[in-house]
Write a protein that holds these residues in place. Structure first.
Motif, mmCIF file in Angstrom:
data_model
loop_
_atom_site.group_PDB
_atom_site.id
_atom_site.type_symbol
_atom_site.label_atom_id
_atom_site.label_comp_id
_atom_site.label_asym_id
_atom_site.label_seq_id
_atom_site.Cartn_x
_atom_site.Cartn_y
_atom_site.Cartn_z
ATOM 1 N N LEU A 184 56.348 -21.582 12.918
ATOM 2 C CA LEU A 184 56.632 -21.921 14.310
ATOM 3 C C LEU A 184 58.093 -22.282 14.531
ATOM 4 C CD1 LEU A 184 53.514 -24.128 15.159
ATOM 5 C CD2 LEU A 184 53.760 -21.634 15.251
ATOM 6 N N ARG A 185 58.781 -22.631 13.436
ATOM 7 C CA ARG A 185 60.179 -23.070 13.560
ATOM 8 C C ARG A 185 60.840 -22.930 12.201
ATOM 9 N NH1 ARG A 185 62.398 -27.783 16.905
ATOM 10 N NH2 ARG A 185 64.329 -28.424 15.887
ATOM 11 N N GLU A 186 62.069 -22.463 12.181
ATOM 12 C CA GLU A 186 62.840 -22.322 10.945
ATOM 13 C C GLU A 186 63.680 -23.576 10.710
ATOM 14 O OE1 GLU A 186 62.480 -19.865 8.943
ATOM 15 O OE2 GLU A 186 61.640 -18.231 10.141
ATOM 16 N N GLY A 187 63.962 -23.873 9.438
ATOM 17 C CA GLY A 187 64.802 -25.016 9.101
ATOM 18 C C GLY A 187 65.180 -24.997 7.638
ATOM 19 N N THR A 188 66.153 -25.829 7.263
ATOM 20 C CA THR A 188 66.673 -25.810 5.896
ATOM 21 C C THR A 188 66.639 -27.166 5.186
ATOM 22 O OG1 THR A 188 68.915 -26.125 6.749
ATOM 23 C CG2 THR A 188 68.196 -23.853 6.351
ATOM 24 N N ASP A 189 66.258 -28.231 5.879
ATOM 25 C CA ASP A 189 66.195 -29.558 5.258
ATOM 26 C C ASP A 189 64.767 -29.955 4.895
ATOM 27 O OD1 ASP A 189 68.963 -30.038 5.384
ATOM 28 O OD2 ASP A 189 68.807 -30.763 7.450
ATOM 29 N N ILE A 190 63.871 -29.893 5.866
ATOM 30 C CA ILE A 190 62.489 -30.323 5.699
ATOM 31 C C ILE A 190 61.564 -29.200 6.169
ATOM 32 C CG2 ILE A 190 60.726 -32.012 6.374
ATOM 33 C CD1 ILE A 190 62.984 -33.949 7.077
ATOM 34 N N LEU A 191 60.463 -29.013 5.436
ATOM 35 C CA LEU A 191 59.371 -28.166 5.904
ATOM 36 C C LEU A 191 58.190 -29.065 6.231
ATOM 37 C CD1 LEU A 191 57.818 -25.513 6.386
ATOM 38 C CD2 LEU A 191 57.262 -25.512 3.927
ATOM 39 N N VAL A 192 57.741 -29.031 7.484
ATOM 40 C CA VAL A 192 56.548 -29.759 7.881
ATOM 41 C C VAL A 192 55.399 -28.763 8.005
ATOM 42 C CG1 VAL A 192 55.492 -31.332 9.528
ATOM 43 C CG2 VAL A 192 57.955 -31.450 9.115
ATOM 44 N N VAL A 193 54.304 -29.066 7.331
ATOM 45 C CA VAL A 193 53.131 -28.182 7.289
ATOM 46 C C VAL A 193 51.983 -28.887 7.990
ATOM 47 C CG1 VAL A 193 51.507 -26.989 5.779
ATOM 48 C CG2 VAL A 193 53.911 -27.187 5.113
ATOM 49 N N SER A 194 51.326 -28.196 8.926
ATOM 50 C CA SER A 194 50.241 -28.822 9.678
ATOM 51 C C SER A 194 49.106 -27.833 9.893
ATOM 52 C CB SER A 194 50.752 -29.330 11.029
ATOM 53 O OG SER A 194 51.233 -28.252 11.824
ATOM 54 N N THR A 195 47.989 -28.371 10.379
ATOM 55 C CA THR A 195 46.831 -27.538 10.698
ATOM 56 C C THR A 195 46.067 -28.178 11.834
ATOM 57 O OG1 THR A 195 44.891 -26.400 9.758
ATOM 58 C CG2 THR A 195 45.237 -28.681 9.086
ATOM 59 N N GLY A 196 45.266 -27.383 12.527
ATOM 60 C CA GLY A 196 44.367 -27.890 13.550
ATOM 61 C C GLY A 196 45.040 -28.703 14.634
ATOM 62 N N SER A 197 44.399 -29.812 14.997
ATOM 63 C CA SER A 197 44.838 -30.628 16.128
ATOM 64 C C SER A 197 46.201 -31.259 15.936
ATOM 65 C CB SER A 197 43.813 -31.738 16.377
ATOM 66 O OG SER A 197 43.742 -32.602 15.255
ATOM 67 N N MET A 198 46.681 -31.378 14.704
ATOM 68 C CA MET A 198 47.964 -32.026 14.452
ATOM 69 C C MET A 198 49.160 -31.117 14.722
ATOM 70 S SD MET A 198 47.896 -35.223 13.699
ATOM 71 C CE MET A 198 46.637 -35.403 14.956
ATOM 72 N N THR A 199 48.954 -29.832 14.798
ATOM 73 C CA THR A 199 50.090 -28.922 14.933
ATOM 74 C C THR A 199 50.856 -29.164 16.222
ATOM 75 O OG1 THR A 199 49.155 -27.226 13.496
ATOM 76 C CG2 THR A 199 50.750 -26.491 15.144
ATOM 77 N N TYR A 200 50.162 -29.399 17.318
ATOM 78 C CA TYR A 200 50.855 -29.673 18.583
ATOM 79 C C TYR A 200 51.658 -30.966 18.491
ATOM 80 C CZ TYR A 200 51.720 -31.118 23.370
ATOM 81 O OH TYR A 200 52.330 -31.551 24.521
ATOM 82 N N ARG A 201 51.074 -32.009 17.928
ATOM 83 C CA ARG A 201 51.774 -33.295 17.833
ATOM 84 C C ARG A 201 52.978 -33.205 16.902
ATOM 85 N NH1 ARG A 201 46.403 -34.599 18.819
ATOM 86 N NH2 ARG A 201 46.210 -35.972 20.642
ATOM 87 N N VAL A 202 52.848 -32.435 15.842
ATOM 88 C CA VAL A 202 53.994 -32.225 14.956
ATOM 89 C C VAL A 202 55.112 -31.502 15.705
ATOM 90 C CG1 VAL A 202 54.791 -30.930 12.938
ATOM 91 C CG2 VAL A 202 52.701 -32.288 12.802
#
Length: 310
Positions: A184-202
């Protein structure tokens, strides 16, 4: 635009049932909550009321699948997975029957029902079962796309759905392939991985963070897991953070940690529910208490970055 996951689930299952007489809905006396009652209202012979008897409901579903029908079994996630686990393993998974298991009211967000109704271990339980596919879509539109893929896939599948009514239809890529994740978004410092209901909040939490390059991956399929996408995203960053409305052991965080420990060792920080039963409260209160509100997710991402990677 807010779009209810459970409303879309009920409407789309009724549509599938009207288009294909082999599709049947089995209800555990919770149709008004799960919206399975939409099938009862909008179809003629596709709705079966099984009562509060989850073990029997799963057994009946296996029997229906054995003669070529496609039963969709729906109950609250904690009742379906815990009460009928033996029947799911023996009658559905071992036979590899085409039974769709729908765990509604998953996670914490069950509207003041308390710890007895929280499903915080269902991903762990279901993903350990051979022959079982496990899905956790992020919004209402992705739920419909997942259901279409389920309908076309003739094997046991567990679909984890949220009751939460506050998630908008935010996912723009509606192509759904079982076993594939989405960047959903590219980046080079942190990768945040989510699933289900948490993806929108992330997604909302990341938007509020400045000065850090953050990638975001969403995995609507928990099993089989898209290992290749995870490794591709993890290669570019220093820190991986997982976020899930589930215990931090046995779910998304554990799967990610296992894959990275074997193929690409990285520091992994897991955000989720710790080793404790939750209490009774509003959705907002429970999210805040377990560090899963947008504000708390933002705080934890920043804290972990500042602790060792800034």
């Amino acid at each position: 635009m807010l779009l209810s996951v459970r409303d879309q689930f009920g409407k789309h299952l009724a549509q599938l049932a009207n288009e294909d007489s082999k599709v049947l809905a089995l209800d555990g006396d919770l149709g008004n909550s799960t919206r399975l009652d939409t099938v009862e209202k909008e179809t003629k012979d596709s709705f079966l009321q099984m009562g509060i008897a989850e073990q029997n409901m799963v057994g009946v579903a296996a029997g229906l699948a054995s003669v070529g029908l496609q039963p969709w079994v729906c109950s609250f996630a904690t009742f379906l997975t815990k009460r009928a686990f033996d029947q799911i393993v023996v009658s559905v998974a071992q036979t590899n029957f085409d039974v769709k298991l729908v765990g509604s009211y998953s996670g914490l967000l069950t509207s003041n029902t308390g710890k007895t109704h929280h499903a915080l271990d269902d991903l762990a339980m279901m993903s350990t079962i051979p022959n079982m596919t496990v899905l956790a879509p992020g919004d209402a539109n992705e739920t419909v796309a997942a259901m279409n893929a389920m309908y076309q896939t003739k094997r046991p599948i567990y679909l984890r759905l949220t009751r939460d009514e506050t998630i908008p239809a935010f996912l723009t890529n509606l192509d759904f392939e079982i076993g594939k994740g989405k960047t959903l978004r590219e980046g080079t410092d942190i990768l945040v991985v989510s699933t289900g209901s948490m993806t929108y909040r992330v997604s909302e939490a990341i938007e509020k963070i400045n000065g850090v390059s953050i990638a975001h991956q969403h995995f609507p399929t928990i099993k089989p897991f898209d290992k290749e996408l995870l490794l591709e995203g993890a290669k570019a960053v220093h820190l991986v953070i997982t976020v899930e409305e589930h215990y931090i052991r046995g779910g998304l965080g554990s799967i990610v940690s296992e894959i990275l420990s074997e193929h690409l060792p990285k520091k992994v920080y897991r955000i989720g529910v710790s080793d404790a039963f939750s209490g009774c409260g509003t959705d907002d209160e429970l999210l805040e208490a377990h560090g899963l509100s947008i504000g708390k997710i933002k705080e934890q991402i920043i804290k972990k970055w500042n602790e060792g990677f800034k």
